[in-house]
Design a protein around this motif. Structure first.
Motif, short mmCIF file in Angstrom:
data_model
loop_
_atom_site.label_atom_id
_atom_site.label_comp_id
_atom_site.label_asym_id
_atom_site.label_seq_id
_atom_site.Cartn_x
_atom_site.Cartn_y
_atom_site.Cartn_z
N MET A 91 0.10 -7.93 -56.65
CA MET A 91 1.31 -6.68 -56.37
C MET A 91 2.35 -7.45 -55.64
O MET A 91 2.29 -8.41 -54.73
N ILE A 92 3.50 -7.12 -56.15
CA ILE A 92 4.71 -7.60 -55.37
C ILE A 92 5.64 -6.52 -55.05
O ILE A 92 5.91 -5.30 -55.70
N THR A 93 6.06 -6.47 -53.78
CA THR A 93 6.91 -5.51 -53.29
C THR A 93 8.47 -6.15 -52.85
O THR A 93 8.21 -7.05 -52.33
N ILE A 94 9.49 -5.13 -53.51
CA ILE A 94 10.75 -5.57 -53.25
C ILE A 94 11.01 -4.60 -52.30
O ILE A 94 11.15 -3.35 -52.41
N GLU A 95 11.78 -5.25 -51.03
CA GLU A 95 12.27 -4.29 -49.99
C GLU A 95 13.74 -4.97 -49.61
O GLU A 95 14.24 -5.90 -49.69
N GLY A 96 14.82 -3.85 -49.81
CA GLY A 96 16.06 -4.07 -49.48
C GLY A 96 16.23 -4.54 -48.00
O GLY A 96 17.34 -5.21 -47.94
N ALA B 14 11.05 4.66 -53.02
CA ALA B 14 12.52 4.34 -52.53
C ALA B 14 12.96 5.48 -51.66
O ALA B 14 14.16 5.70 -51.51
N GLY B 15 11.80 6.17 -51.02
CA GLY B 15 12.32 7.08 -50.09
C GLY B 15 12.53 8.49 -50.57
O GLY B 15 12.03 8.92 -51.51
N VAL B 16 12.73 9.57 -49.72
CA VAL B 16 12.65 10.93 -50.09
C VAL B 16 13.96 11.55 -50.30
O VAL B 16 14.73 11.10 -49.68
#
Length: 211
Positions: free
Chosen positions: A1-6, A67-69
């Motif tokens: 699993m790879i998580t991309i975070e800004g 990516a949020g609400v």
């Protein structure tokens, strides 16, 4: 699993010590994090992101968007003035344009004057917004005094799996591991009880504190 975070770090809304614990816990289970990266496109079999001015691709079989609400698009089409897709309400939960329209929850954006940022779109904030709006509607109908929304933040807990979690309770007490997991299940059960009574809590509740 790879998580991309800004953001430069994961879970920017949490205390740095808690965020570091979460990152270490998840990395130990094989999760890879790419921070400070902006997603450029999401295609059928890959995602493309940019980091340090360089474009990179990751082949994918399954992509999960988290990516949020964002409020329903009908909010922006309603004619209200919006900010980030939400109605920026006054302190009494009314819209600036109409004194008889109240907006709460994910459709409302209310600023925290102390931090200069909006309050987070969490369940406890939404419930307290609704309670404030209900009291103000009653005051509006009966001619009483309106009140200003002042949240009572009881803390935040985030699950890291069935047996791990992080959180802040009682405003500044940090908890990790099984203690945070136990608290998360207590919070979930309390929410179910408040939402649908004992029957819903017994049907959907989490009663095994060790799993």
């Amino acid at each position: 699993m790879i998580t991309i975070e800004g953001a430069p770090n994961i879970m920017p809304g949490f205390d740095p010590q808690l965020a570091e614990y979460a990152m270490n816990s998840l990395e130990a289970r094989g999760v890879e994090f790419i921070t400070g990266a902006m997603l450029k496109s999401c295609e059928k079999d890959k995602v493309v992101y940019e980091k340090d001015g360089m474009s990179e691709e990751i082949p994918t079989l399954t992509t999960v968007w988290a990516a949020g609400v964002r409020a329903n698009s009908i909010v922006e089409k309603s004619g209200f003035k919006t900010n980030r897709g939400k109605v920026e309400v006054c302190g009494d939960m009314r819209t600036p344009e109409y004194d008889n329209v109240f907006v709460v929850g994910d459709c409302a954006l209310i600023m925290n004057e102390a931090s200069g940022r909006p309050y987070p779109p969490t369940a406890q904030i939404a419930i307290q917004e609704a309670e404030t709006a209900a009291r103000n509607i009653k005051a509006l109908v009966r001619g009483g005094d309106m009140e200003t929304f002042e949240p009572n933040l009881k803390g935040t807990v985030a699950s890291l799996g069935h047996d791990d979690a992080i959180g802040v309770i009682f405003k500044d007490t940090k908890i990790f591991g099984w203690k945070a997991t136990f608290m998360k299940k207590v919070i979930d059960n309390r929410y179910l009880l408040k939402l649908g009574g004992p029957s819903l809590m017994l049907k959907k509740g989490k009663f095994n504190i060790f799993y």
